[in-house]
Design a protein around this motif. Structure first.
Motif, mmCIF file in Angstrom:
data_model
loop_
_atom_site.group_PDB
_atom_site.id
_atom_site.type_symbol
_atom_site.label_atom_id
_atom_site.label_comp_id
_atom_site.label_asym_id
_atom_site.label_seq_id
_atom_site.Cartn_x
_atom_site.Cartn_y
_atom_site.Cartn_z
ATOM 1 N N ILE A 3 0.862 -1.182 0.000
ATOM 2 C CA ILE A 3 0.000 0.000 0.000
ATOM 3 C C ILE A 3 0.896 1.228 0.000
ATOM 4 C CG2 ILE A 3 -1.795 1.301 1.221
ATOM 5 C CD1 ILE A 3 -2.626 -1.302 2.588
ATOM 6 N N ARG A 4 0.702 2.072 -1.005
ATOM 7 C CA ARG A 4 1.438 3.346 -1.048
ATOM 8 C C ARG A 4 0.408 4.460 -0.979
ATOM 9 N NH1 ARG A 4 4.657 3.416 -6.465
ATOM 10 N NH2 ARG A 4 5.612 5.294 -5.591
ATOM 11 N N LYS A 5 0.593 5.319 -0.021
ATOM 12 C CA LYS A 5 -0.376 6.401 0.160
ATOM 13 C C LYS A 5 0.292 7.584 0.849
ATOM 14 C CE LYS A 5 -5.181 7.017 1.154
ATOM 15 N NZ LYS A 5 -5.451 7.437 -0.222
ATOM 16 N N PRO A 6 -0.056 8.806 0.400
ATOM 17 C CA PRO A 6 0.519 9.959 1.090
ATOM 18 C C PRO A 6 -0.228 10.240 2.383
ATOM 19 C CG PRO A 6 -0.793 10.693 -0.785
ATOM 20 C CD PRO A 6 -0.872 9.201 -0.757
ATOM 21 N N SER B 139 8.284 6.772 7.378
ATOM 22 C CA SER B 139 8.425 6.570 5.940
ATOM 23 C C SER B 139 7.652 5.350 5.488
ATOM 24 C CB SER B 139 9.878 6.364 5.568
ATOM 25 O OG SER B 139 10.690 7.298 6.187
ATOM 26 N N GLY B 140 7.534 4.394 6.401
ATOM 27 C CA GLY B 140 6.834 3.172 6.043
ATOM 28 C C GLY B 140 6.899 2.186 7.174
ATOM 29 N N PHE B 141 6.119 1.128 7.071
ATOM 30 C CA PHE B 141 6.208 0.066 8.062
ATOM 31 C C PHE B 141 5.732 -1.247 7.470
ATOM 32 C CE2 PHE B 141 2.119 2.224 8.759
ATOM 33 C CZ PHE B 141 1.222 1.173 8.685
ATOM 34 N N THR B 142 6.165 -2.325 8.088
ATOM 35 C CA THR B 142 5.729 -3.649 7.689
ATOM 36 C C THR B 142 4.945 -4.232 8.854
ATOM 37 O OG1 THR B 142 7.768 -3.884 6.473
ATOM 38 C CG2 THR B 142 6.509 -5.893 6.834
ATOM 39 N N ILE C 132 1.894 -6.997 5.303
ATOM 40 C CA ILE C 132 1.532 -5.770 4.617
ATOM 41 C C ILE C 132 2.701 -4.800 4.708
ATOM 42 C CG2 ILE C 132 -0.016 -3.767 4.620
ATOM 43 C CD1 ILE C 132 -1.549 -6.493 6.317
ATOM 44 N N ILE C 133 3.085 -4.260 3.565
ATOM 45 C CA ILE C 133 4.100 -3.206 3.576
ATOM 46 C C ILE C 133 3.423 -1.904 3.200
ATOM 47 C CG2 ILE C 133 6.165 -2.293 2.431
ATOM 48 C CD1 ILE C 133 7.365 -5.026 2.460
ATOM 49 N N PHE C 134 3.489 -0.955 4.117
ATOM 50 C CA PHE C 134 2.901 0.354 3.872
ATOM 51 C C PHE C 134 4.015 1.366 3.634
ATOM 52 C CE2 PHE C 134 1.743 4.586 5.045
ATOM 53 C CZ PHE C 134 0.526 4.752 4.398
ATOM 54 N N LEU C 135 3.860 2.164 2.579
ATOM 55 C CA LEU C 135 4.850 3.206 2.295
ATOM 56 C C LEU C 135 4.174 4.559 2.206
ATOM 57 C CD1 LEU C 135 6.781 1.286 -0.502
ATOM 58 C CD2 LEU C 135 7.546 1.634 1.860
ATOM 59 N N ASN C 136 4.749 5.526 2.890
ATOM 60 C CA ASN C 136 4.197 6.877 2.902
ATOM 61 C C ASN C 136 4.754 7.652 1.706
ATOM 62 O OD1 ASN C 136 3.215 9.373 3.518
ATOM 63 N ND2 ASN C 136 3.987 9.400 5.619
ATOM 64 N N SER C 137 3.882 7.938 0.748
ATOM 65 C CA SER C 137 4.372 8.559 -0.495
ATOM 66 C C SER C 137 4.450 10.083 -0.417
ATOM 67 C CB SER C 137 3.539 8.115 -1.692
ATOM 68 O OG SER C 137 2.182 8.433 -1.502
ATOM 69 N N THR C 138 4.373 10.643 0.802
ATOM 70 C CA THR C 138 4.645 12.087 0.905
ATOM 71 C C THR C 138 6.148 12.335 0.825
ATOM 72 O OG1 THR C 138 4.634 11.902 3.303
ATOM 73 C CG2 THR C 138 2.657 12.805 2.299
ATOM 74 N N TYR C 139 6.916 11.303 1.079
ATOM 75 C CA TYR C 139 8.365 11.458 0.957
ATOM 76 C C TYR C 139 8.758 11.436 -0.523
ATOM 77 C CZ TYR C 139 8.662 10.784 5.972
ATOM 78 O OH TYR C 139 8.524 10.940 7.321
ATOM 79 N N THR C 140 9.972 11.884 -0.813
ATOM 80 C CA THR C 140 10.405 11.895 -2.216
ATOM 81 C C THR C 140 10.487 10.462 -2.732
ATOM 82 O OG1 THR C 140 12.756 11.700 -1.726
ATOM 83 C CG2 THR C 140 11.836 13.931 -1.762
#
Lengths: 262, 127
Positions: A51-54, A61-64, A72-80
């Motif tokens: 899941i990528r979401k700002p 930055s993210g967590f598993t 589930i791997i979540f990534l915060n897409s507010t980062y570059t």
């Protein structure tokens, strides 16, 4: 402010870790390349639920996480994007290296050793020594004391990581003189963001790696599952709408007719 | 499900956060007329010795923790996981984590529906 260069000097224990994760990263790359997948996000979405979401308020930055028998791997897409790709590889590292701990604890926080392992895994996955040396030889080909920001820019765009991650790697591998580190690092600081943008453009690169992607994305498999559940009348139009809303899409984007009531 | 392993872990965690050693803990229990060796405390914390009702009540009092907190079901949702590790968590952040959590639940449910693991009533399409 002078930055300590303690990432260059490895303890014997750290060397050992590097060797271990190096092999794991190599195995993973080979395994997925054989299936035709090279991109870090593609690999993750086939290993776990991606899941990528700002998200503006979550300062991670993210967590598993391991929930209901799923990784589930979540990534915060507010980062570059460059930062996000590194976080992606770091989280994938947790999944590959710390699977049983994740199953037990559900989420991993603040454990210096395992964070170090995941970070080194990311370094070895995204910037393997052999590849970095080869490309450096091709597109830079200068002695370590002659490295300038433009060379870091060329290299980081090649490996699609952030400027600072690339710089660190080059210094670690001895391709860039460690006395140049602080000066070169300055350009990647927040205050110098406009300077870096200008330099990147001068080199002919777009700014995608150094700007937020703000991407909304879930594993393709799950996008297809949602669609097929709707197409097979297993979920309502309303449910479809709300699920797609999470990834910033509408039923009409897939050619479904608008259904007001059911 | 709650078991002695979890109870033991929670006692240990609480004892550590109160900064009480196992030896000191034994002394404090003794003052409350519960005689317990350091080894026994260790066993309880490892989940290999059961605790009785009187003991657990006293343990909770000494460690400043409620019985509910010791016995509550293991939470596996993201919000409580984040709370465990980050004390200063803002309301806005909780909201976002809940949002992600709900979506993850939805996704897992969609897969179950897809695999026909979920029995759906014929006209119930609320999922």
């Amino acid at each position: 402010m002078e930055k300590k260069l303690d990432f260059i000097e490895e303890t014997p224990r750290e060397k050992e870790i590097r060797k271990k994760v190096q092999n794991k990263a190599k195995d993973l790359r080979i395994r997925w390349a054989q299936k035709g997948l090279f991109d870090i996000f593609e690999i993750i979405e086939n290993e776990c639920i991606l899941i990528r979401k700002p998200l503006k308020n979550i300062n991670v930055s993210g967590f598993t996480t391991y929930l209901n028998d799923n990784f589930i791997i979540f990534l915060n897409s507010t980062y570059t994007l460059g930062h996000e790709r590194f976080s992606a590889a770091h989280e994938l590292g947790h999944y590959i290296l710390h699977e049983s701990k994740l199953k037990k604890d559900k989420i991993l926080f603040d454990n210096e050793k395992i964070e170090y392992e995941a970070t080194q895994f990311a370094v070895e996955l995204l910037m393997p020594e052999e590849g970095v040396r080869e490309i450096f030889d091709k597109i830079v080909k200068l002695p370590p004391n002659k490295i300038q920001s433009r060379h870091i820019i060329r290299m980081h765009n090649y490996f699609r990581v952030s400027y600072s991650a690339m710089l660190k790697r080059l210094v670690f591998l001895g391709l860039c003189n460690k006395d140049l580190y602080n000066g070169l690092r300055e350009i990647a600081s927040l205050e110098n963001n406009e300077v870096l943008k200008k330099l990147e453009m001068n080199e002919g690169y777009d700014l995608s790696l150094i700007e937020s992607s703000n991407v909304n994305y879930i594993s393709k498999e799950y996008e297809e599952i949602i669609r097929s559940n709707f197409e097979n009348n297993k979920i309502s139009y309303k449910k479809l709408e709300s699920l797609l809303n999470f990834i910033g899409k509408k039923p009409q984007d897939y050619g479904y007719e608008v259904l007001e009531d059911e | 499900m709650i078991d002695f392993n979890i109870i033991g872990e929670r006692i240990k965690k609480q004892r550590n956060s109160e900064g009480i050693s196992q030896k000191r803990f034994a002394e404090l229990l003794d003052e409350e007329n519960i005689s317990m060796s350091r080894e026994t405390i260790s066993k309880i914390e490892n989940g290999t010795r059961a605790v009785n009702a009187i003991e657990i009540d006293t343990i909770c009092r000494i460690l400043n923790v409620s019985l509910d907190e010791i016995f509550e079901d293991e939470e596996t949702d993201l919000v409580s996981l984040f709370r465990t590790y980050e004390k200063n968590i803002s309301d806005e952040m909780i909201e976002e984590i809940e949002f992600v959590q709900d979506f993850i639940d939805d996704l897992i449910m969609q897969k179950k529906i897809f695999n026909d693991e979920m029995k759906l009533k014929k006209y119930d399409r609320s999922w």
